[in-house]
Design a protein around this motif. Structure first.
Motif, mmCIF file in Angstrom:
data_model
loop_
_atom_site.group_PDB
_atom_site.id
_atom_site.type_symbol
_atom_site.label_atom_id
_atom_site.label_comp_id
_atom_site.label_asym_id
_atom_site.label_seq_id
_atom_site.Cartn_x
_atom_site.Cartn_y
_atom_site.Cartn_z
ATOM 1 N N ARG A 1 0.837 -1.069 -0.090
ATOM 2 C CA ARG A 1 -0.033 -0.038 -0.064
ATOM 3 C C ARG A 1 0.977 1.296 0.000
ATOM 4 O O ARG A 1 0.623 2.119 -0.694
ATOM 5 N N VAL A 2 1.826 1.331 0.821
ATOM 6 C CA VAL A 2 2.843 2.435 0.872
ATOM 7 C C VAL A 2 3.375 2.602 -0.420
ATOM 8 O O VAL A 2 3.536 3.702 -0.860
ATOM 9 N N HIS A 3 4.092 1.582 -1.167
ATOM 10 C CA HIS A 3 4.749 1.698 -2.291
ATOM 11 C C HIS A 3 3.811 2.287 -3.294
ATOM 12 O O HIS A 3 4.074 3.363 -3.939
ATOM 13 N N LYS A 4 2.574 2.004 -3.293
ATOM 14 C CA LYS A 4 1.566 2.325 -4.506
ATOM 15 C C LYS A 4 1.377 3.757 -4.138
ATOM 16 O O LYS A 4 1.241 4.592 -5.025
ATOM 17 N N GLU A 5 0.823 4.152 -2.924
ATOM 18 C CA GLU A 5 0.393 5.617 -2.479
ATOM 19 C C GLU A 5 1.483 6.496 -2.640
ATOM 20 O O GLU A 5 1.311 7.631 -2.908
#
Length: 137
Positions: A120-124
């Motif tokens: 999630r962090v990577h994408k966001e």
């Protein structure tokens, strides 16, 4: 916000994303058996290598965001949760350790949701950085 700094951080995210894509392809190939808990086989496989490199590169992005005092409110709690364990993991990956199985490799796994948080962090972060670049273009 300094557009050059954002662009530099985004470049590092692109590198992390390139390796994340390779990792995702290995996941799709089912490169690792669900029942396989042999860490040696995991870590020396393409799956494990891509995962380790991706996590290390992603940490460099999070570190740069922190140094620039850039927060992304909707994922900041996830960033805080993974920051130190991911830093330790990165250190174990990019710096030879005293022990073959340094505890630094496994700290990130103490949080059973760490994998979801990392994805999630990577994408966001990628979405956020591109948005900031487009705002300042």
């Amino acid at each position: 916000m300094n557009n050059e700094k954002i662009s530099i951080i985004h470049r590092h995210w692109i590198w992390a994303n390139t390796v994340q894509c390779l990792f995702a392809k290995e996941v799709l190939k089912k490169a690792i058996s669900k029942a396989n808990n042999n860490y040696v086989k995991i870590f020396i496989s393409p799956y494990g290598a891509y995962m380790c490199i991706w996590h290390g590169l992603l940490f460099s992005v999070l570190e740069a965001l922190k140094e620039e005092k850039i927060t992304i409110s909707h994922i900041q709690n996830d960033i805080v949760d993974i920051y130190d364990p991911l830093r330790h993991f990165r250190n174990a990956v990019f710096h030879a350790q005293e022990k073959y199985w340094s505890p630094k490799y496994f700290e990130i796994m103490k949080d059973k949701n760490s994998s979801d948080k990392i994805w999630r962090v990577h994408k966001e972060v990628g979405i956020f950085l591109l948005s900031e670049i487009n705002k300042n273009a």
